[in-house]
Design a protein around this motif. Structure first.
Motif, PDB file in Angstrom:
ATOM      1  N   LEU A  76       4.317  -2.512   7.622  1.00  0.00           N
ATOM      2  CA  LEU A  76       3.251  -1.582   7.959  1.00  0.00           C
ATOM      3  C   LEU A  76       3.051  -0.573   6.827  1.00  0.00           C
ATOM      4  O   LEU A  76       1.910  -0.285   6.409  1.00  0.00           O
ATOM      5  N   GLY A  77       4.180  -0.054   6.300  1.00  0.00           N
ATOM      6  CA  GLY A  77       4.100   0.898   5.193  1.00  0.00           C
ATOM      7  C   GLY A  77       3.409   0.279   3.986  1.00  0.00           C
ATOM      8  O   GLY A  77       2.572   0.910   3.340  1.00  0.00           O
ATOM      9  N   ALA A  78       3.731  -0.984   3.714  1.00  0.00           N
ATOM     10  CA  ALA A  78       3.124  -1.665   2.567  1.00  0.00           C
ATOM     11  C   ALA A  78       1.629  -1.852   2.795  1.00  0.00           C
ATOM     12  O   ALA A  78       0.820  -1.610   1.900  1.00  0.00           O
ATOM     13  N   ALA A  79       1.269  -2.266   4.025  1.00  0.00           N
ATOM     14  CA  ALA A  79      -0.151  -2.491   4.321  1.00  0.00           C
ATOM     15  C   ALA A  79      -0.932  -1.188   4.179  1.00  0.00           C
ATOM     16  O   ALA A  79      -2.014  -1.154   3.573  1.00  0.00           O
ATOM     17  N   TYR A  80      -0.387  -0.104   4.723  1.00  0.00           N
ATOM     18  CA  TYR A  80      -1.084   1.185   4.632  1.00  0.00           C
ATOM     19  C   TYR A  80      -1.123   1.682   3.186  1.00  0.00           C
ATOM     20  O   TYR A  80      -2.066   2.352   2.776  1.00  0.00           O
ATOM     21  N   SER A  81      -0.090   1.356   2.412  1.00  0.00           N
ATOM     22  CA  SER A  81      -0.121   1.733   0.990  1.00  0.00           C
ATOM     23  C   SER A  81      -1.265   1.025   0.286  1.00  0.00           C
ATOM     24  O   SER A  81      -1.958   1.619  -0.545  1.00  0.00           O
ATOM     25  N   ALA A  82      -1.453  -0.272   0.616  1.00  0.00           N
ATOM     26  CA  ALA A  82      -2.546  -1.016  -0.006  1.00  0.00           C
ATOM     27  C   ALA A  82      -3.876  -0.362   0.344  1.00  0.00           C
ATOM     28  O   ALA A  82      -4.755  -0.220  -0.513  1.00  0.00           O
ATOM     29  N   ILE A  83      -4.007   0.063   1.611  1.00  0.00           N
ATOM     30  CA  ILE A  83      -5.239   0.751   2.025  1.00  0.00           C
ATOM     31  C   ILE A  83      -5.394   2.049   1.237  1.00  0.00           C
ATOM     32  O   ILE A  83      -6.471   2.382   0.749  1.00  0.00           O
ATOM     33  N   MET A 116      -6.967   7.694   5.394  1.00  0.00           N
ATOM     34  CA  MET A 116      -6.503   8.030   6.737  1.00  0.00           C
ATOM     35  C   MET A 116      -7.419   7.422   7.789  1.00  0.00           C
ATOM     36  O   MET A 116      -6.953   6.891   8.798  1.00  0.00           O
ATOM     37  N   VAL A 117      -8.726   7.492   7.558  1.00  0.00           N
ATOM     38  CA  VAL A 117      -9.674   6.958   8.543  1.00  0.00           C
ATOM     39  C   VAL A 117      -9.451   5.452   8.744  1.00  0.00           C
ATOM     40  O   VAL A 117      -9.373   4.969   9.870  1.00  0.00           O
ATOM     41  N   ILE A 118      -9.289   4.730   7.621  1.00  0.00           N
ATOM     42  CA  ILE A 118      -9.078   3.272   7.751  1.00  0.00           C
ATOM     43  C   ILE A 118      -7.756   2.984   8.469  1.00  0.00           C
ATOM     44  O   ILE A 118      -7.696   2.175   9.398  1.00  0.00           O
ATOM     45  N   CYS A 119      -6.699   3.683   8.073  1.00  0.00           N
ATOM     46  CA  CYS A 119      -5.397   3.457   8.705  1.00  0.00           C
ATOM     47  C   CYS A 119      -5.441   3.807  10.188  1.00  0.00           C
ATOM     48  O   CYS A 119      -4.906   3.085  11.032  1.00  0.00           O
ATOM     49  N   PHE A 143      -0.081  -8.831   8.024  1.00  0.00           N
ATOM     50  CA  PHE A 143       0.170  -7.732   7.076  1.00  0.00           C
ATOM     51  C   PHE A 143      -0.065  -8.191   5.637  1.00  0.00           C
ATOM     52  O   PHE A 143      -0.623  -7.454   4.826  1.00  0.00           O
ATOM     53  N   ALA A 144       0.355  -9.428   5.352  1.00  0.00           N
ATOM     54  CA  ALA A 144       0.136  -9.961   3.997  1.00  0.00           C
ATOM     55  C   ALA A 144      -1.354  -9.997   3.684  1.00  0.00           C
ATOM     56  O   ALA A 144      -1.783  -9.638   2.580  1.00  0.00           O
ATOM     57  N   SER A 145      -2.178 -10.389   4.694  1.00  0.00           N
ATOM     58  CA  SER A 145      -3.614 -10.468   4.405  1.00  0.00           C
ATOM     59  C   SER A 145      -4.220  -9.088   4.219  1.00  0.00           C
ATOM     60  O   SER A 145      -5.100  -8.913   3.374  1.00  0.00           O
ATOM     61  N   VAL A 146      -3.765  -8.117   5.029  1.00  0.00           N
ATOM     62  CA  VAL A 146      -4.290  -6.758   4.859  1.00  0.00           C
ATOM     63  C   VAL A 146      -3.967  -6.270   3.441  1.00  0.00           C
ATOM     64  O   VAL A 146      -4.835  -5.735   2.744  1.00  0.00           O
ATOM     65  N   ILE A 147      -2.723  -6.479   3.014  1.00  0.00           N
ATOM     66  CA  ILE A 147      -2.318  -6.041   1.676  1.00  0.00           C
ATOM     67  C   ILE A 147      -3.194  -6.707   0.625  1.00  0.00           C
ATOM     68  O   ILE A 147      -3.777  -6.050  -0.243  1.00  0.00           O
ATOM     69  N   PHE A 148      -3.330  -8.036   0.752  1.00  0.00           N
ATOM     70  CA  PHE A 148      -4.105  -8.768  -0.238  1.00  0.00           C
ATOM     71  C   PHE A 148      -5.558  -8.286  -0.270  1.00  0.00           C
ATOM     72  O   PHE A 148      -6.113  -8.000  -1.324  1.00  0.00           O
ATOM     73  N   ALA A 149      -6.158  -8.166   0.923  1.00  0.00           N
ATOM     74  CA  ALA A 149      -7.580  -7.815   0.996  1.00  0.00           C
ATOM     75  C   ALA A 149      -7.831  -6.468   0.324  1.00  0.00           C
ATOM     76  O   ALA A 149      -8.753  -6.319  -0.487  1.00  0.00           O
ATOM     77  N   PHE A 150      -6.998  -5.464   0.634  1.00  0.00           N
ATOM     78  CA  PHE A 150      -7.277  -4.134   0.094  1.00  0.00           C
ATOM     79  C   PHE A 150      -6.928  -4.032  -1.391  1.00  0.00           C
ATOM     80  O   PHE A 150      -7.601  -3.333  -2.140  1.00  0.00           O
ATOM     81  N   LEU A 151      -5.882  -4.736  -1.819  1.00  0.00           N
ATOM     82  CA  LEU A 151      -5.577  -4.707  -3.249  1.00  0.00           C
ATOM     83  C   LEU A 151      -6.677  -5.414  -4.035  1.00  0.00           C
ATOM     84  O   LEU A 151      -7.077  -4.974  -5.116  1.00  0.00           O
ATOM     85  N   TYR A 152      -7.168  -6.499  -3.458  1.00  0.00           N
ATOM     86  CA  TYR A 152      -8.265  -7.200  -4.121  1.00  0.00           C
ATOM     87  C   TYR A 152      -9.491  -6.295  -4.189  1.00  0.00           C
ATOM     88  O   TYR A 152     -10.183  -6.235  -5.208  1.00  0.00           O
TER      89      TYR A 152
END
Lengths: 234, 312
Positions: A140-147, A166-169, A215-224
């Protein structure tokens, strides 16, 4: 890859040479500690469920506060130009900064291990859900970091980056709590989009690939997304 | 070394750089000159790979910037305007970080940092926080940053802007020392600056190149009105006006406010033929006037610039 690691190390070090890191960690521990222990003795149960239930909400404003500076500060001071003219790929920069944010979130979770330890002395603690909870918390921390990295790449202004992140998270955290407002056809979709839902699954101690994949997809999507924003800025 | 062809950059509908063609051979110090908003910084940013051109091609040492950005970035050291460095980091830590990112291994890293500390005069400030440094010192750290990877091309955006005269001379010396074997492009809006540091000057205005050549050729190319200051003792204005005003090429003689020191200070507006100063001297020599000051006013960038843009 070496470039990613170098940027990661530098960014992580940056957190700890300024007082911000310690202040954020203190605030995080105060909030989670207070909400967890204020009701702990009333429930009188030896588990960390309250802690993990509250975690997505706490993370959704603490992590954007941690990550807001990653790009916004560089864009504001202009050091972004120096960074970009070094022989590094855009993906190295995004990944390095993301890893630093995610690592900071993991470090922030470190001291909370004491909660589990102290409870195990006074009661019979089931370590399964606790381990699941921590794995979920790191994801979760990683996903929110990507956001947060994505939000930070959008603007020069750290406050704007913080609020956007914050709004997205917040939205991802709360989607599954507010599904009864939506028409029944889309309830399933919104439940599965929600980070809170997937985090709850893992924190029950069930490690399902679907949740990990989420979570992997959230990370990927936002980093992309952040990568695209950087490309667009050139 | 650097080959630029029809380089164009649009910001929305605003054209910042308009079809620039430029060839810079190895070992040349080139000054990019122009007023604010002429497109100097944009051009440099495209050369360093920070911005992507709207159209046109840049080839550096045969490498195309679209295909091999990383290889080009390895060849180029860049110092953006006013050296926007990180603030919360020590000078040593910063240089160490840049050395790592530039791919220097452990042994070479220390040696290289030592070399740059000597070259840029950083020895006293290695333990200081970059945020606490004065502008001149920050500029020197920025230079060390740009030179870290021992680049073949050094791109400097207004390296001396906002510095005091001593610091300007120091920075210029560093540039000169480095420029002996490397190719350097620097931008500035001060003519004397470009004159002192560069082999070649390229003047741009509104995104176009309006002049390109050595300092001398630029000055001669626009050889019209010059101003000569002359201070004489033992002379009166009427006689001087008559004698000097009659010289071929002198269009007007003007008297400047004279304190009661017996000095006659004149301003001669001249244009046209060469060797005018020799003839003025010969002319004064024939009289019993005493010449105490004789200078030709250096032409300002604004002047050259106005002329160039008028012609264009």
């Amino acid at each position: 890859m070496t470039r990613t690691l170098q940027i990661f190390k530098k960014e992580l070090k940056d957190y700890f040479v300024s007082p911000i890191a310690y202040i954020v960690i203190c605030i995080f521990l105060l909030i989670t500690g207070w909400f967890f222990f204020s009701t702990f003795f009333i429930f009188n149960q030896a588990n960390l469920r309250t802690f993990f239930t509250l975690l997505p909400l706490t993370f959704s404003f603490v992590i954007p506060a941690v990550t807001m500076r990653l790009f916004a500060e560089e864009l504001h001071s202009g050091s972004y130009e120096m960074l970009l003219t070094l022989p590094v790929k855009l993906s190295d920069i995004v990944l390095g900064k993301f890893l630093a944010g995610a690592a900071f979130a993991a470090i922030m979770l470190g001291p909370t291990l004491v909660y589990g330890l102290s409870i195990s002395f006074i009661g019979d603690l089931d370590w399964g859900p606790v381990a699941g909870g921590y794995i979920g918390a790191v994801l979760l921390g990683a996903a929110y970091s990507a956001i947060g990295v994505f939000a930070s790449s959008l603007t020069k202004n750290q406050i704007v980056a913080f609020i956007t992140g914050m709004v997205i998270c917040f939205a991802l955290t709360l989607f599954d709590k507010v599904v009864f407002f939506f028409p029944p056809q889309v309830v399933d979709v919104f439940t599965h989009i929600a980070a809170g839902y997937h985090f709850e699954n893992i924190s029950k101690g069930i490690l399902d690939t679907r949740d990990v994949l989420y979570f992997a997809s959230v990370i990927f999507a936002f980093l992309y997304g952040a990568h695209l924003v950087m490309q667009e800025k050139r | 070394m650097i080959h630029v062809e029809k380089l164009t950059k649009f910001y929305g509908s605003f054209c910042a750089v308009d079809q620039i063609d430029l060839d810079i051979p190895k070992g040349e110090i080139t000054g990019l000159l122009g007023p604010n908003g002429a497109g100097k910084t944009t051009s440099l940013r495209m050369l360093t790979g920070y911005l992507v051109p709207t159209s046109g091609a840049i080839r550096i040492k045969g490498l195309s910037l679209d295909e091999d950005v990383l290889a080009v970035k390895r060849l180029v050291g860049y110092l953006p305007e006013s050296a926007p460095l990180y603030h919360n980091i020590l000078v040593y830590d910063y240089l160490d970080y840049i050395a790592q990112v530039r791919g220097l291994d452990r042994r070479h890293k220390i040696g290289r940092i030592h070399e740059l500390v000597d070259l840029c005069g950083l020895s006293g400030i290695m333990h200081k926080n970059i945020g606490e440094l004065s502008k001149g010192l920050r500029q020197r750290v920025g230079l060390a940053h740009a030179m870290m990877g021992d680049p073949e091309i050094l791109v400097l955006d207004e390296p001396t802007s906002g510095l005091d005269p001593n610091q300007i001379v120091e920075i210029r010396d560093i540039i000169r020392a480095f420029g002996k074997e490397k190719t350097i492009i620097l931008s500035t809006h001060i003519l004397s600056e470009a004159e002192a540091a560069c082999d070649r000057i390229v003047i741009i205005d509104k995104g176009r190149i309006v002049a390109d050549g050595s300092t001398e050729s630029l000055k001669q190319g626009t050889g019209e009105e010059r101003t000569i200051h002359l201070t004489l003792l033992n002379a009166d204005f009427d006689a001087a006006n008559q004698t000097l005003g009659a010289l071929d090429g002198v269009s007007r003689v003007e008297r400047m406010d004279t304190p009661d020191s017996g000095e006659l200070r004149l301003k001669l507006f001249a244009g046209g033929p060469d060797r005018l100063r020799e003839r003025i001297y010969a002319c004064v020599k024939q009289t019993d006037w005493i010449m105490v000051e004789f200078t030709q006013e250096a032409k300002s960038l604004e002047k050259i610039f106005r002329d160039l843009t008028r012609e264009a």
